[in-house]
Write a protein that holds these residues in place. Sequence first.
Motif, PDB file in Angstrom:
ATOM      1  N   VAL A 184       0.831  -1.198   0.000  1.00  0.00           N
ATOM      2  CA  VAL A 184       0.000   0.000   0.000  1.00  0.00           C
ATOM      3  C   VAL A 184       0.870   1.254   0.000  1.00  0.00           C
ATOM      4  N   LEU A 185       1.893   1.279   0.839  1.00  0.00           N
ATOM      5  CA  LEU A 185       2.770   2.444   0.905  1.00  0.00           C
ATOM      6  C   LEU A 185       3.505   2.665  -0.409  1.00  0.00           C
ATOM      7  N   ALA A 186       3.934   1.592  -1.051  1.00  0.00           N
ATOM      8  CA  ALA A 186       4.610   1.724  -2.345  1.00  0.00           C
ATOM      9  C   ALA A 186       3.669   2.297  -3.391  1.00  0.00           C
ATOM     10  N   ASP A 187       2.420   1.852  -3.402  1.00  0.00           N
ATOM     11  CA  ASP A 187       1.445   2.374  -4.360  1.00  0.00           C
ATOM     12  C   ASP A 187       1.169   3.860  -4.124  1.00  0.00           C
ATOM     13  N   VAL A 188       1.014   4.239  -2.867  1.00  0.00           N
ATOM     14  CA  VAL A 188       0.750   5.641  -2.538  1.00  0.00           C
ATOM     15  C   VAL A 188       1.948   6.508  -2.909  1.00  0.00           C
ATOM     16  N   ASP A 189       3.145   6.031  -2.606  1.00  0.00           N
ATOM     17  CA  ASP A 189       4.356   6.778  -2.920  1.00  0.00           C
ATOM     18  C   ASP A 189       4.482   7.005  -4.428  1.00  0.00           C
TER      19      ASP A 189
ATOM     20  N   GLY B  23      -1.985  20.856 -17.482  1.00  0.00           N
ATOM     21  CA  GLY B  23      -3.377  21.223 -17.353  1.00  0.00           C
ATOM     22  C   GLY B  23      -4.339  20.424 -18.202  1.00  0.00           C
ATOM     23  N   ARG B  24      -3.904  19.297 -18.713  1.00  0.00           N
ATOM     24  CA  ARG B  24      -4.758  18.488 -19.576  1.00  0.00           C
ATOM     25  C   ARG B  24      -5.589  17.501 -18.758  1.00  0.00           C
ATOM     26  N   PRO B  25      -6.802  17.212 -19.198  1.00  0.00           N
ATOM     27  CA  PRO B  25      -7.542  16.113 -18.566  1.00  0.00           C
ATOM     28  C   PRO B  25      -6.753  14.818 -18.748  1.00  0.00           C
ATOM     29  N   THR B  26      -6.468  14.129 -17.654  1.00  0.00           N
ATOM     30  CA  THR B  26      -5.568  12.985 -17.690  1.00  0.00           C
ATOM     31  C   THR B  26      -6.202  11.787 -16.999  1.00  0.00           C
ATOM     32  N   ARG B  27      -6.137  10.644 -17.666  1.00  0.00           N
ATOM     33  CA  ARG B  27      -6.631   9.416 -17.042  1.00  0.00           C
ATOM     34  C   ARG B  27      -5.654   9.000 -15.945  1.00  0.00           C
ATOM     35  N   ILE B  28      -6.190   8.676 -14.771  1.00  0.00           N
ATOM     36  CA  ILE B  28      -5.336   8.338 -13.637  1.00  0.00           C
ATOM     37  C   ILE B  28      -5.703   6.965 -13.094  1.00  0.00           C
ATOM     38  N   THR B  29      -4.779   6.396 -12.309  1.00  0.00           N
ATOM     39  CA  THR B  29      -4.989   5.071 -11.733  1.00  0.00           C
ATOM     40  C   THR B  29      -6.005   5.144 -10.596  1.00  0.00           C
ATOM     41  N   PRO B  30      -6.606   4.005 -10.246  1.00  0.00           N
ATOM     42  CA  PRO B  30      -7.542   3.996  -9.102  1.00  0.00           C
ATOM     43  C   PRO B  30      -6.897   4.461  -7.801  1.00  0.00           C
ATOM     44  N   VAL B  31      -5.620   4.151  -7.606  1.00  0.00           N
ATOM     45  CA  VAL B  31      -4.953   4.582  -6.372  1.00  0.00           C
ATOM     46  C   VAL B  31      -4.895   6.103  -6.307  1.00  0.00           C
ATOM     47  N   LEU B  32      -4.444   6.746  -7.373  1.00  0.00           N
ATOM     48  CA  LEU B  32      -4.371   8.204  -7.358  1.00  0.00           C
ATOM     49  C   LEU B  32      -5.765   8.810  -7.269  1.00  0.00           C
ATOM     50  N   ALA B  33      -6.736   8.207  -7.930  1.00  0.00           N
ATOM     51  CA  ALA B  33      -8.105   8.717  -7.847  1.00  0.00           C
ATOM     52  C   ALA B  33      -8.599   8.706  -6.398  1.00  0.00           C
ATOM     53  N   THR B  34      -8.325   7.623  -5.688  1.00  0.00           N
ATOM     54  CA  THR B  34      -8.723   7.530  -4.280  1.00  0.00           C
ATOM     55  C   THR B  34      -8.063   8.620  -3.449  1.00  0.00           C
ATOM     56  N   LEU B  35      -6.779   8.855  -3.693  1.00  0.00           N
ATOM     57  CA  LEU B  35      -6.037   9.844  -2.920  1.00  0.00           C
ATOM     58  C   LEU B  35      -6.499  11.267  -3.227  1.00  0.00           C
ATOM     59  N   VAL B  36      -6.724  11.575  -4.486  1.00  0.00           N
ATOM     60  CA  VAL B  36      -7.187  12.912  -4.854  1.00  0.00           C
ATOM     61  C   VAL B  36      -8.595  13.144  -4.322  1.00  0.00           C
TER      62      VAL B  36
END
Length: 315
Positions: free
Chosen positions: A38-43, A63-76
Amino acid sequence: MTTSETATSTWPVWGLEASLVVTDPARLGEARAIVDAVLADVDAACSRFRPDAELYGRSIRRGRPTRITPVLATLVDAALDAARASDGAVDPTIGRRLIALGYDRDFADVLADRASGLTAGPSVAVHEADHTMIRRHADTLTVPEGVLLDLGATAKAVAADLAADVIADEIGCGAMVNLGGDISARGQAPAGGWQILVQDLPVAGGSEPATQIGLVGDCAVATSSTLRRQWNHRGRTVHHIVDPSTGQPASGQWRTVTVVARRCVDANTLSTGAIVKGAAGQRWIESTGLPARLVAADGTVIGTGGWPRDAEMAA
Protein backbone atom coordinates in the motif's frame (compact mmCIF):
# COMPACT_ATOMS: atom_id res chain seq x y z
CA MET A 1 -13.88 -10.56 21.81
CA THR A 2 -10.17 -9.84 22.42
CA THR A 3 -6.88 -11.69 22.41
CA SER A 4 -3.77 -11.33 24.53
CA GLU A 5 -1.38 -12.31 21.74
CA THR A 6 0.11 -9.65 19.50
CA ALA A 7 3.17 -9.16 17.30
CA THR A 8 4.71 -5.86 16.24
CA SER A 9 6.85 -4.59 13.39
CA THR A 10 8.41 -1.10 13.25
CA TRP A 11 10.37 0.60 10.47
CA PRO A 12 11.12 4.05 9.01
CA VAL A 13 9.15 5.35 6.04
CA TRP A 14 8.65 8.83 4.55
CA GLY A 15 10.86 10.38 7.22
CA LEU A 16 8.73 9.04 10.08
CA GLU A 17 8.29 5.87 12.14
CA ALA A 18 5.75 3.32 11.00
CA SER A 19 4.48 0.43 13.07
CA LEU A 20 2.14 -2.51 12.63
CA VAL A 21 0.52 -4.56 15.40
CA VAL A 22 -1.46 -7.73 14.63
CA THR A 23 -3.41 -10.07 16.89
CA ASP A 24 -2.16 -13.21 15.10
CA PRO A 25 1.65 -13.33 15.40
CA ALA A 26 1.88 -16.01 12.71
CA ARG A 27 0.44 -13.58 10.15
CA LEU A 28 2.73 -10.63 10.88
CA GLY A 29 4.86 -11.18 7.76
CA GLU A 30 1.81 -11.29 5.50
CA ALA A 31 0.33 -8.20 7.11
CA ARG A 32 3.59 -6.28 6.82
CA ALA A 33 3.77 -7.17 3.11
CA ILE A 34 0.30 -5.67 2.65
CA VAL A 35 1.30 -2.43 4.37
CA ASP A 36 4.49 -2.21 2.30
CA ALA A 37 2.51 -2.71 -0.92
CA VAL A 38 0.00 0.00 0.00
CA LEU A 39 2.77 2.44 0.91
CA ALA A 40 4.61 1.72 -2.34
CA ASP A 41 1.45 2.37 -4.36
CA VAL A 42 0.75 5.64 -2.54
CA ASP A 43 4.36 6.78 -2.92
CA ALA A 44 4.35 6.06 -6.66
CA ALA A 45 1.04 7.88 -7.06
CA CYS A 46 1.67 11.14 -5.25
CA SER A 47 5.09 11.60 -3.63
CA ARG A 48 6.12 15.20 -4.24
CA PHE A 49 9.75 14.11 -4.02
CA ARG A 50 9.66 11.52 -6.81
CA PRO A 51 10.19 12.82 -10.35
CA ASP A 52 8.26 9.82 -11.69
CA ALA A 53 5.23 10.21 -9.39
CA GLU A 54 1.98 9.89 -11.31
CA LEU A 55 0.48 13.11 -9.91
CA TYR A 56 3.31 15.17 -11.38
CA GLY A 57 3.38 13.68 -14.84
CA ARG A 58 3.69 15.96 -17.85
CA SER A 59 0.06 15.74 -18.93
CA ILE A 60 -1.28 16.73 -15.51
CA ARG A 61 1.28 19.53 -15.12
CA ARG A 62 0.21 20.98 -18.48
CA GLY A 63 -3.38 21.22 -17.35
CA ARG A 64 -4.76 18.49 -19.58
CA PRO A 65 -7.54 16.11 -18.57
CA THR A 66 -5.57 12.98 -17.69
CA ARG A 67 -6.63 9.42 -17.04
CA ILE A 68 -5.34 8.34 -13.64
CA THR A 69 -4.99 5.07 -11.73
CA PRO A 70 -7.54 4.00 -9.10
CA VAL A 71 -4.95 4.58 -6.37
CA LEU A 72 -4.37 8.20 -7.36
CA ALA A 73 -8.11 8.72 -7.85
CA THR A 74 -8.72 7.53 -4.28
CA LEU A 75 -6.04 9.84 -2.92
CA VAL A 76 -7.19 12.91 -4.85
CA ASP A 77 -10.83 12.31 -3.97
CA ALA A 78 -9.92 12.04 -0.27
CA ALA A 79 -8.02 15.34 -0.47
CA LEU A 80 -10.94 17.09 -2.18
CA ASP A 81 -13.40 15.63 0.35
CA ALA A 82 -11.21 16.99 3.16
CA ALA A 83 -11.11 20.41 1.53
CA ARG A 84 -14.89 20.53 1.26
CA ALA A 85 -15.46 19.18 4.79
CA SER A 86 -13.07 21.76 6.27
CA ASP A 87 -14.34 24.70 4.19
CA GLY A 88 -10.94 24.90 2.53
CA ALA A 89 -8.81 24.78 5.69
CA VAL A 90 -7.24 21.53 4.45
CA ASP A 91 -6.62 22.21 0.76
CA PRO A 92 -4.43 20.17 -1.63
CA THR A 93 -3.54 23.14 -3.88
CA ILE A 94 -0.83 24.39 -1.48
CA GLY A 95 2.06 22.60 -3.22
CA ARG A 96 3.75 25.76 -4.44
CA ARG A 97 3.20 27.42 -1.08
CA LEU A 98 5.19 24.66 0.60
CA ILE A 99 7.97 24.95 -1.98
CA ALA A 100 8.08 28.73 -1.49
CA LEU A 101 8.57 28.05 2.25
CA GLY A 102 11.56 25.83 1.48
CA TYR A 103 9.85 22.43 1.76
CA ASP A 104 10.93 21.43 -1.74
CA ARG A 105 12.62 18.10 -1.02
CA ASP A 106 12.41 15.19 1.41
CA PHE A 107 12.17 16.49 4.96
CA ALA A 108 15.41 14.77 6.00
CA ASP A 109 17.21 16.83 3.34
CA VAL A 110 15.51 20.01 4.54
CA LEU A 111 16.83 19.32 8.05
CA ALA A 112 20.29 18.50 6.71
CA ASP A 113 20.42 21.89 5.02
CA ARG A 114 19.28 23.51 8.25
CA ALA A 115 22.14 21.81 10.12
CA SER A 116 24.55 23.07 7.46
CA GLY A 117 23.32 26.64 7.87
CA LEU A 118 21.45 26.77 4.54
CA THR A 119 18.12 28.46 5.23
CA ALA A 120 17.08 30.29 2.07
CA GLY A 121 14.39 28.60 0.04
CA PRO A 122 13.82 28.75 -3.70
CA SER A 123 12.15 31.59 -5.56
CA VAL A 124 8.80 30.24 -6.71
CA ALA A 125 5.92 31.81 -8.59
CA VAL A 126 2.81 31.06 -6.52
CA HIS A 127 -0.55 30.96 -8.26
CA GLU A 128 -3.71 31.71 -6.31
CA ALA A 129 -5.63 28.45 -6.23
CA ASP A 130 -8.09 26.39 -4.23
CA HIS A 131 -9.72 22.98 -4.40
CA THR A 132 -12.70 24.23 -6.44
CA MET A 133 -10.38 24.57 -9.43
CA ILE A 134 -9.63 20.83 -9.51
CA ARG A 135 -11.77 18.68 -11.79
CA ARG A 136 -12.39 14.98 -11.16
CA HIS A 137 -14.68 12.96 -13.41
CA ALA A 138 -14.78 9.18 -13.79
CA ASP A 139 -11.11 8.17 -14.18
CA THR A 140 -9.78 11.59 -15.21
CA LEU A 141 -8.14 14.45 -13.33
CA THR A 142 -7.65 18.03 -14.50
CA VAL A 143 -5.39 20.41 -12.59
CA PRO A 144 -4.98 23.96 -13.94
CA GLU A 145 -1.52 24.59 -15.36
CA GLY A 146 0.68 26.23 -12.75
CA VAL A 147 -1.20 24.69 -9.80
CA LEU A 148 0.74 22.08 -7.85
CA LEU A 149 -1.17 19.61 -5.72
CA ASP A 150 0.25 18.34 -2.45
CA LEU A 151 -1.66 15.44 -0.91
CA GLY A 152 0.51 15.23 2.19
CA ALA A 153 -2.27 16.39 4.51
CA THR A 154 -4.41 13.34 3.75
CA ALA A 155 -2.39 10.68 1.87
CA LYS A 156 -0.73 9.22 4.95
CA ALA A 157 -4.09 8.82 6.70
CA VAL A 158 -5.63 7.26 3.60
CA ALA A 159 -2.71 4.82 3.42
CA ALA A 160 -3.24 3.79 7.06
CA ASP A 161 -6.95 3.17 6.40
CA LEU A 162 -6.30 1.24 3.17
CA ALA A 163 -3.65 -0.98 4.74
CA ALA A 164 -5.78 -1.79 7.79
CA ASP A 165 -8.79 -2.52 5.56
CA VAL A 166 -6.85 -4.92 3.33
CA ILE A 167 -5.35 -6.78 6.29
CA ALA A 168 -8.80 -7.22 7.82
CA ASP A 169 -10.30 -8.37 4.52
CA GLU A 170 -7.51 -10.67 3.33
CA ILE A 171 -6.04 -12.03 6.57
CA GLY A 172 -8.87 -11.58 9.04
CA CYS A 173 -6.84 -10.83 12.17
CA GLY A 174 -6.95 -7.61 14.13
CA ALA A 175 -4.47 -5.01 12.98
CA MET A 176 -3.35 -1.51 13.90
CA VAL A 177 -1.35 0.49 11.35
CA ASN A 178 0.49 3.57 12.64
CA LEU A 179 2.10 5.91 10.13
CA GLY A 180 3.75 8.62 12.20
CA GLY A 181 0.66 9.33 14.30
CA ASP A 182 -1.95 8.51 11.67
CA ILE A 183 -3.40 5.31 13.14
CA SER A 184 -6.06 2.97 11.81
CA ALA A 185 -7.24 -0.20 13.57
CA ARG A 186 -9.51 -2.94 12.28
CA GLY A 187 -10.90 -6.21 13.59
CA GLN A 188 -10.30 -8.00 16.86
CA ALA A 189 -8.50 -5.85 19.44
CA PRO A 190 -5.97 -7.14 21.98
CA ALA A 191 -7.04 -7.55 25.60
CA GLY A 192 -7.35 -4.02 27.01
CA GLY A 193 -7.81 -2.54 23.55
CA TRP A 194 -5.29 -0.93 21.24
CA GLN A 195 -3.10 1.06 23.61
CA ILE A 196 -1.95 4.37 22.14
CA LEU A 197 0.31 6.96 23.74
CA VAL A 198 -0.65 10.46 22.63
CA GLN A 199 2.39 12.70 22.98
CA ASP A 200 4.44 15.04 20.85
CA LEU A 201 8.03 16.25 21.04
CA PRO A 202 9.65 17.67 24.18
CA VAL A 203 9.36 21.46 24.30
CA ALA A 204 11.15 24.19 26.21
CA GLY A 205 10.52 23.88 29.93
CA GLY A 206 9.36 20.26 29.89
CA SER A 207 7.81 17.49 27.86
CA GLU A 208 4.70 17.68 25.73
CA PRO A 209 1.67 16.63 27.82
CA ALA A 210 0.98 12.93 27.33
CA THR A 211 -1.95 10.59 27.79
CA GLN A 212 -2.64 6.91 27.16
CA ILE A 213 -5.88 5.79 25.52
CA GLY A 214 -7.33 2.41 24.67
CA LEU A 215 -9.43 1.79 21.55
CA VAL A 216 -11.60 -1.14 20.51
CA GLY A 217 -13.48 -1.94 17.31
CA ASP A 218 -12.90 -0.39 13.91
CA CYS A 219 -11.43 3.00 14.79
CA ALA A 220 -8.72 5.50 14.03
CA VAL A 221 -6.67 8.26 15.63
CA ALA A 222 -4.89 11.16 13.97
CA THR A 223 -2.55 13.68 15.56
CA SER A 224 -1.52 16.88 13.79
CA SER A 225 1.23 19.04 15.21
CA THR A 226 3.15 22.21 14.45
CA LEU A 227 6.13 20.88 16.46
CA ARG A 228 7.35 17.89 14.49
CA ARG A 229 8.11 19.19 10.98
CA GLN A 230 9.86 22.51 11.56
CA TRP A 231 12.71 24.10 9.63
CA ASN A 232 14.41 27.47 9.17
CA HIS A 233 13.39 29.61 6.24
CA ARG A 234 14.79 33.08 5.63
CA GLY A 235 15.59 33.66 9.27
CA ARG A 236 12.44 32.26 10.87
CA THR A 237 11.19 28.89 12.04
CA VAL A 238 8.28 27.55 9.97
CA HIS A 239 6.22 24.36 9.97
CA HIS A 240 4.39 22.24 7.43
CA ILE A 241 0.74 22.99 8.26
CA VAL A 242 -0.10 25.81 5.87
CA ASP A 243 -3.13 28.07 6.08
CA PRO A 244 -4.41 28.10 2.48
CA SER A 245 -5.95 31.54 2.99
CA THR A 246 -2.56 33.15 3.69
CA GLY A 247 -0.04 30.72 2.22
CA GLN A 248 1.83 30.86 5.53
CA PRO A 249 2.21 28.35 8.37
CA ALA A 250 -0.92 28.27 10.52
CA SER A 251 -0.80 30.61 13.50
CA GLY A 252 -0.11 29.16 16.91
CA GLN A 253 -3.48 28.77 18.68
CA TRP A 254 -2.91 24.99 18.87
CA ARG A 255 0.37 23.15 18.77
CA THR A 256 -1.10 19.63 18.77
CA VAL A 257 -4.59 18.29 18.01
CA THR A 258 -5.65 14.64 18.24
CA VAL A 259 -9.00 13.27 17.07
CA VAL A 260 -10.59 9.81 17.31
CA ALA A 261 -12.92 8.74 14.47
CA ARG A 262 -13.85 5.60 12.60
CA ARG A 263 -11.53 6.38 9.69
CA CYS A 264 -8.12 7.98 9.94
CA VAL A 265 -8.64 10.32 7.00
CA ASP A 266 -11.66 11.86 8.77
CA ALA A 267 -9.75 12.21 12.04
CA ASN A 268 -6.82 13.77 10.18
CA THR A 269 -9.03 16.25 8.36
CA LEU A 270 -10.37 17.44 11.70
CA SER A 271 -7.02 17.56 13.49
CA THR A 272 -5.26 19.44 10.68
CA GLY A 273 -8.21 21.72 9.97
CA ALA A 274 -8.52 22.65 13.64
CA ILE A 275 -4.92 23.86 13.71
CA VAL A 276 -5.55 26.00 10.62
CA LYS A 277 -8.87 27.34 11.96
CA GLY A 278 -7.38 28.34 15.33
CA ALA A 279 -9.96 29.18 18.01
CA ALA A 280 -12.78 28.23 15.63
CA GLY A 281 -11.20 24.80 15.26
CA GLN A 282 -12.28 23.77 18.75
CA ARG A 283 -15.90 24.67 18.03
CA TRP A 284 -15.71 22.85 14.70
CA ILE A 285 -14.50 19.63 16.34
CA GLU A 286 -17.01 19.94 19.17
CA SER A 287 -19.82 20.12 16.60
CA THR A 288 -18.95 16.58 15.44
CA GLY A 289 -19.17 15.05 18.94
CA LEU A 290 -15.98 13.07 18.30
CA PRO A 291 -13.41 12.58 21.07
CA ALA A 292 -10.55 15.05 20.67
CA ARG A 293 -7.62 16.50 22.57
CA LEU A 294 -6.26 19.96 21.81
CA VAL A 295 -2.99 21.27 23.24
CA ALA A 296 -2.75 25.06 23.18
CA ALA A 297 0.44 27.00 22.52
CA ASP A 298 0.95 27.46 26.28
CA GLY A 299 0.56 23.73 26.97
CA THR A 300 -3.03 23.88 28.20
CA VAL A 301 -4.84 20.62 27.36
CA ILE A 302 -8.50 20.66 26.36
CA GLY A 303 -10.53 17.46 25.96
CA THR A 304 -13.80 17.43 24.02
CA GLY A 305 -16.39 14.85 22.99
CA GLY A 306 -15.74 12.66 26.02
CA TRP A 307 -11.98 12.43 25.49
CA PRO A 308 -11.03 9.59 27.85
CA ARG A 309 -8.88 9.58 30.89
CA ASP A 310 -5.79 7.38 30.87
CA ALA A 311 -6.56 3.72 30.14
CA GLU A 312 -10.20 4.52 29.47
CA MET A 313 -11.85 3.33 26.26
CA ALA A 314 -12.36 6.08 23.70
CA ALA A 315 -14.34 4.16 21.11
